[in-house]
Design a protein around this motif. Sequence first.
Motif, mmCIF file in Angstrom:
data_model
loop_
_atom_site.group_PDB
_atom_site.id
_atom_site.type_symbol
_atom_site.label_atom_id
_atom_site.label_comp_id
_atom_site.label_asym_id
_atom_site.label_seq_id
_atom_site.Cartn_x
_atom_site.Cartn_y
_atom_site.Cartn_z
ATOM 1 N N MET A 91 34.553 47.089 67.612
ATOM 2 C CA MET A 91 34.527 47.184 65.558
ATOM 3 C C MET A 91 32.993 47.836 65.183
ATOM 4 S SD MET A 91 34.526 43.379 64.047
ATOM 5 C CE MET A 91 34.058 42.262 65.870
ATOM 6 N N ALA A 92 34.608 48.690 64.461
ATOM 7 C CA ALA A 92 33.748 49.622 63.939
ATOM 8 C C ALA A 92 33.252 49.790 62.373
ATOM 9 C CB ALA A 92 35.121 51.364 63.081
ATOM 10 N N THR A 93 31.652 48.801 63.279
ATOM 11 C CA THR A 93 31.144 48.077 61.894
ATOM 12 C C THR A 93 29.685 49.300 61.745
ATOM 13 O OG1 THR A 93 30.013 46.435 63.182
ATOM 14 C CG2 THR A 93 32.295 45.494 61.707
ATOM 15 N N LYS A 94 29.006 48.275 60.385
ATOM 16 C CA LYS A 94 27.254 49.033 60.300
ATOM 17 C C LYS A 94 26.987 48.346 59.433
ATOM 18 C CE LYS A 94 28.018 53.818 59.549
ATOM 19 N NZ LYS A 94 28.024 54.775 58.521
ATOM 20 N N LYS A 95 25.768 47.874 59.697
ATOM 21 C CA LYS A 95 24.945 46.981 58.968
ATOM 22 C C LYS A 95 24.023 47.551 58.955
ATOM 23 C CE LYS A 95 23.292 42.141 58.343
ATOM 24 N NZ LYS A 95 23.542 40.674 59.289
ATOM 25 N N ILE A 96 23.368 48.167 57.219
ATOM 26 C CA ILE A 96 22.616 48.770 56.278
ATOM 27 C C ILE A 96 21.678 48.111 55.138
ATOM 28 C CG2 ILE A 96 21.850 50.887 54.730
ATOM 29 C CD1 ILE A 96 24.802 51.646 55.990
ATOM 30 N N ASP A 97 20.469 47.986 56.017
ATOM 31 C CA ASP A 97 19.660 46.608 54.431
ATOM 32 C C ASP A 97 20.729 45.056 54.885
ATOM 33 O OD1 ASP A 97 17.899 48.991 53.803
ATOM 34 O OD2 ASP A 97 19.320 48.972 52.819
ATOM 35 N N ASN A 98 21.131 44.707 53.535
ATOM 36 C CA ASN A 98 21.920 43.419 53.408
ATOM 37 C C ASN A 98 23.317 43.776 53.205
ATOM 38 O OD1 ASN A 98 19.619 42.098 53.634
ATOM 39 N ND2 ASN A 98 18.877 41.942 51.403
ATOM 40 N N SER A 99 23.912 45.112 53.052
ATOM 41 C CA SER A 99 24.692 44.790 53.163
ATOM 42 C C SER A 99 25.941 45.326 54.652
ATOM 43 C CB SER A 99 25.330 46.385 52.110
ATOM 44 O OG SER A 99 24.835 47.704 52.605
ATOM 45 N N VAL A 100 27.391 45.175 54.507
ATOM 46 C CA VAL A 100 28.125 45.824 55.902
ATOM 47 C C VAL A 100 29.095 46.227 55.919
ATOM 48 C CG1 VAL A 100 29.495 44.279 57.402
ATOM 49 C CG2 VAL A 100 27.206 42.915 56.532
ATOM 50 N N TRP A 101 29.386 47.205 56.067
ATOM 51 C CA TRP A 101 30.293 47.964 56.247
ATOM 52 C C TRP A 101 31.558 48.020 58.273
ATOM 53 C CZ3 TRP A 101 30.469 51.710 52.393
ATOM 54 C CH2 TRP A 101 29.782 52.173 51.718
ATOM 55 N N VAL A 102 32.602 47.963 56.965
ATOM 56 C CA VAL A 102 33.331 47.763 57.728
ATOM 57 C C VAL A 102 35.621 47.708 57.545
ATOM 58 C CG1 VAL A 102 34.681 45.625 59.038
ATOM 59 C CG2 VAL A 102 32.642 44.506 58.227
ATOM 60 N N ALA B 29 33.857 41.411 58.059
ATOM 61 C CA ALA B 29 32.198 41.323 57.362
ATOM 62 C C ALA B 29 31.510 39.519 57.767
ATOM 63 C CB ALA B 29 32.785 41.823 55.948
ATOM 64 N N LEU B 30 33.113 38.790 57.849
ATOM 65 C CA LEU B 30 32.224 37.088 57.605
ATOM 66 C C LEU B 30 31.553 37.354 59.159
ATOM 67 C CD1 LEU B 30 34.701 35.600 55.757
ATOM 68 C CD2 LEU B 30 32.297 36.067 54.577
ATOM 69 N N VAL B 31 32.381 37.468 59.987
ATOM 70 C CA VAL B 31 31.719 37.034 61.313
ATOM 71 C C VAL B 31 30.179 37.782 61.438
ATOM 72 C CG1 VAL B 31 32.138 38.198 63.773
ATOM 73 C CG2 VAL B 31 33.781 37.043 62.241
ATOM 74 N N LYS B 32 30.306 39.276 60.736
ATOM 75 C CA LYS B 32 29.123 40.432 60.882
ATOM 76 C C LYS B 32 27.564 39.512 60.345
ATOM 77 C CE LYS B 32 28.398 44.249 62.680
ATOM 78 N NZ LYS B 32 27.966 44.480 63.984
ATOM 79 N N TYR B 33 28.063 38.765 59.214
ATOM 80 C CA TYR B 33 26.771 38.293 58.558
ATOM 81 C C TYR B 33 26.435 36.677 59.034
ATOM 82 C CZ TYR B 33 26.016 40.024 54.402
ATOM 83 O OH TYR B 33 25.249 40.551 53.366
ATOM 84 N N ASP B 34 27.653 35.488 59.238
ATOM 85 C CA ASP B 34 27.062 34.445 60.874
ATOM 86 C C ASP B 34 27.993 34.767 61.708
ATOM 87 O OD1 ASP B 34 27.007 32.546 61.164
ATOM 88 O OD2 ASP B 34 27.843 31.361 59.940
ATOM 89 N N GLU B 35 28.265 34.692 63.423
ATOM 90 C CA GLU B 35 28.429 34.882 64.020
ATOM 91 C C GLU B 35 29.283 33.825 64.592
ATOM 92 O OE1 GLU B 35 30.146 37.012 66.550
ATOM 93 O OE2 GLU B 35 28.739 38.067 65.912
ATOM 94 N N ASN B 36 29.347 32.248 64.008
ATOM 95 C CA ASN B 36 29.258 31.584 64.767
ATOM 96 C C ASN B 36 30.193 30.763 64.303
ATOM 97 O OD1 ASN B 36 26.513 31.141 65.321
ATOM 98 N ND2 ASN B 36 25.609 30.003 64.360
ATOM 99 N N ILE B 37 30.964 31.800 63.042
ATOM 100 C CA ILE B 37 32.199 31.604 62.551
ATOM 101 C C ILE B 37 33.246 32.465 62.655
ATOM 102 C CG2 ILE B 37 31.748 30.265 60.361
ATOM 103 C CD1 ILE B 37 32.205 33.412 59.213
ATOM 104 N N ARG B 38 32.822 32.983 63.941
ATOM 105 C CA ARG B 38 34.107 33.595 65.190
ATOM 106 C C ARG B 38 34.906 33.035 65.368
ATOM 107 N NH1 ARG B 38 34.636 38.409 67.412
ATOM 108 N NH2 ARG B 38 35.785 39.326 68.439
#
Length: 135
Positions: A1-12, A91-100
């Motif tokens: 996945m092309a995702t990036k997590k910087i501080d509290n923000s997620v880029w997807v 992006a939601l999966v990046k915040y909480d892996e349990n909802i995958r």
Amino acid sequence: MATKKIDNSVWVSGRRKTAVARLKMEKGKGTIVINDKSFADYFPYELDQKKFLNVFSVAGRDQHEFDISFKMSGGGLKGQLDAAILALAKALVKYDENIRPLLKDAGLLTRDPRMKERKKYGLKRARKAPQFSKR
């Protein structure tokens, strides 16, 4: 996945056909901005808005938890909508892996691979041939 997590923000990023949706999501008050327009202005049809917001209900999250900003390019409105839905689900999966598993079962984490077929030489379109003349 092309995702990036910087501080509290997620880029997807999400894609569909030639449409690309780049998303920045962070904790906030629930504003959704797409190409410097409000969510309701960019997707004016109620059915499209429900399809987009369905991701939150499937995930069991409140849409007012996050500030979401999109940069859309390419494709048409429906392709951009599907690209945005994929990006939001990632992006939601990046915040909480349990909802995958919930999103996976709903088919929201799968990229639609269908693309327009390229034109072939000697043909009018991808598969349409010129009319055959016997004489």
